[in-house]
Write a protein that holds these residues in place. Sequence first.
Motif, PDB file in Angstrom:
ATOM      1  N   GLY A  83       5.196  -6.335  -5.847  1.00  0.00           N
ATOM      2  CA  GLY A  83       4.042  -6.133  -6.713  1.00  0.00           C
ATOM      3  C   GLY A  83       2.797  -5.993  -5.856  1.00  0.00           C
ATOM      4  N   TYR A  84       1.785  -5.315  -6.366  1.00  0.00           N
ATOM      5  CA  TYR A  84       0.559  -5.121  -5.576  1.00  0.00           C
ATOM      6  C   TYR A  84      -0.650  -5.083  -6.474  1.00  0.00           C
ATOM      7  N   SER A  85      -1.806  -5.259  -5.841  1.00  0.00           N
ATOM      8  CA  SER A  85      -3.077  -5.155  -6.561  1.00  0.00           C
ATOM      9  C   SER A  85      -3.527  -3.701  -6.546  1.00  0.00           C
ATOM     10  N   MET A 111      -3.172  -6.971 -10.919  1.00  0.00           N
ATOM     11  CA  MET A 111      -1.848  -6.811 -10.302  1.00  0.00           C
ATOM     12  C   MET A 111      -0.932  -5.882 -11.109  1.00  0.00           C
ATOM     13  N   ARG A 112      -0.112  -5.155 -10.370  1.00  0.00           N
ATOM     14  CA  ARG A 112       0.975  -4.387 -10.953  1.00  0.00           C
ATOM     15  C   ARG A 112       2.290  -5.062 -10.564  1.00  0.00           C
ATOM     16  N   PRO A 113       3.265  -5.131 -11.491  1.00  0.00           N
ATOM     17  CA  PRO A 113       4.576  -5.659 -11.113  1.00  0.00           C
ATOM     18  C   PRO A 113       5.288  -4.693 -10.164  1.00  0.00           C
ATOM     19  N   ALA A 114       6.221  -5.216  -9.366  1.00  0.00           N
ATOM     20  CA  ALA A 114       6.971  -4.387  -8.420  1.00  0.00           C
ATOM     21  C   ALA A 114       7.645  -3.224  -9.150  1.00  0.00           C
ATOM     22  N   HIS A 115       7.478  -2.017  -8.605  1.00  0.00           N
ATOM     23  CA  HIS A 115       8.023  -0.839  -9.293  1.00  0.00           C
ATOM     24  C   HIS A 115       8.281   0.287  -8.307  1.00  0.00           C
ATOM     25  N   ILE A 116       9.039   1.264  -8.749  1.00  0.00           N
ATOM     26  CA  ILE A 116       9.270   2.502  -7.997  1.00  0.00           C
ATOM     27  C   ILE A 116       9.044   3.657  -8.966  1.00  0.00           C
ATOM     28  N   HIS A 117       8.237   4.621  -8.531  1.00  0.00           N
ATOM     29  CA  HIS A 117       7.914   5.775  -9.389  1.00  0.00           C
ATOM     30  C   HIS A 117       8.979   6.860  -9.293  1.00  0.00           C
ATOM     31  N   PHE A 118       9.176   7.571 -10.400  1.00  0.00           N
ATOM     32  CA  PHE A 118      10.108   8.702 -10.459  1.00  0.00           C
ATOM     33  C   PHE A 118       9.448   9.885 -11.163  1.00  0.00           C
ATOM     34  N   LEU A 178       0.837  -1.208   0.000  1.00  0.00           N
ATOM     35  CA  LEU A 178       0.000   0.000   0.000  1.00  0.00           C
ATOM     36  C   LEU A 178       0.866   1.250   0.000  1.00  0.00           C
ATOM     37  N   TYR A 179       0.395   2.304  -0.654  1.00  0.00           N
ATOM     38  CA  TYR A 179       1.034   3.615  -0.559  1.00  0.00           C
ATOM     39  C   TYR A 179       0.568   4.291   0.733  1.00  0.00           C
ATOM     40  N   ASP A 180       1.406   5.183   1.256  1.00  0.00           N
ATOM     41  CA  ASP A 180       1.016   5.899   2.474  1.00  0.00           C
ATOM     42  C   ASP A 180      -0.329   6.594   2.293  1.00  0.00           C
TER      43      ASP A 180
END
Length: 315
Positions: free
Chosen positions: A191-193, A212-219, A158-160
């Motif tokens: 990864g998360y739903s 599902m989304r694959p594991a990632h980091i946003h920039f 989860l995101y904050d």
Amino acid sequence: MRELTSDTITDAVLEQMATTPDPRMREVMEAAVKHLHAFAREVNLTPGEWIKGIAFMTAVGKMCTAERQEFVLLSDTLGLSALVNGLHDETAIEEGTHTSLLGPFYREASPKLEAGTQIARTVKPGSECVLYGRVTDVNGGPLANATVSIWQTGADGLYDIQEQGAAIDYRGVFTTDTNGVYVLRTVKPIGYSIPMDGPVGEMIAAQKRHGMRPAHIHFLVGAPGYRELVTALYLRDDPHLADDVVFGSSGDLAVDLDRSDPNCPIKGLPSIRFDMRLSREGEADKTSGRVGTDPAAIMRSAKTGNGQTHAPAAS
Ligand SMILES: [Fe+2]
């Protein structure tokens, strides 16, 4: 007066809208009406289906709050966000790192942090890693003092922003050094739903998609004189790299977690390296290229009627 039929209605609407003074608004709305009418004709839309669609869009709107943007999620899951991103990339004057989704969980109020700071408030043993890379122009020249905003989920996926009243976590803004290098500590993303408890989740479930989304980091990266870059890194070993529910992942943005990278600026931890190339600013960069925004900014904009939903990242 001419007779209005299912064959003549489209032209009647276009004629009436021809008074629109703003040429771009006229172009967009004419195309929207043509394609909406063509869609209704193609599927022979019934009144019951039409009202179901209206109810769905109403539910999507009602789900939007300062913490949640269900319309951005709808756009993402229909591939529209990825398409608009791709069209925007084609307007760059140089080919830099490709865009990926800003998504519904970006937050403007991220803290500015020193290089090397850990962005997670709690770090489970064994999950810590270093994230670093170089921000350059398309020829590999370093961009010093570039702003690198980063956000990701916690270990619970989860995101904050999804946790009511939660403090800022798993996000921060860093600045590149004279070699264009940014570096921070974080935890390995998982990864998360996407949120499945709203109308978009119902649509995804009805379509038997996994969500599902694959594991990632946003920039989100900004440097004066360069096109703002909204992108993400994706972990290559994630099973959903090839079937991301929001169509954000692609092979050119995939990276590995390296346990013995000799170039990593912080020793003793696994690391992820993600370099980014920025195109110089062009004519198309007079307006924002972001597809998505801070949900709170959209709510503010809706209240004030001000279409300006964010400030430039590099400011
Ligand atoms: Fe995300």
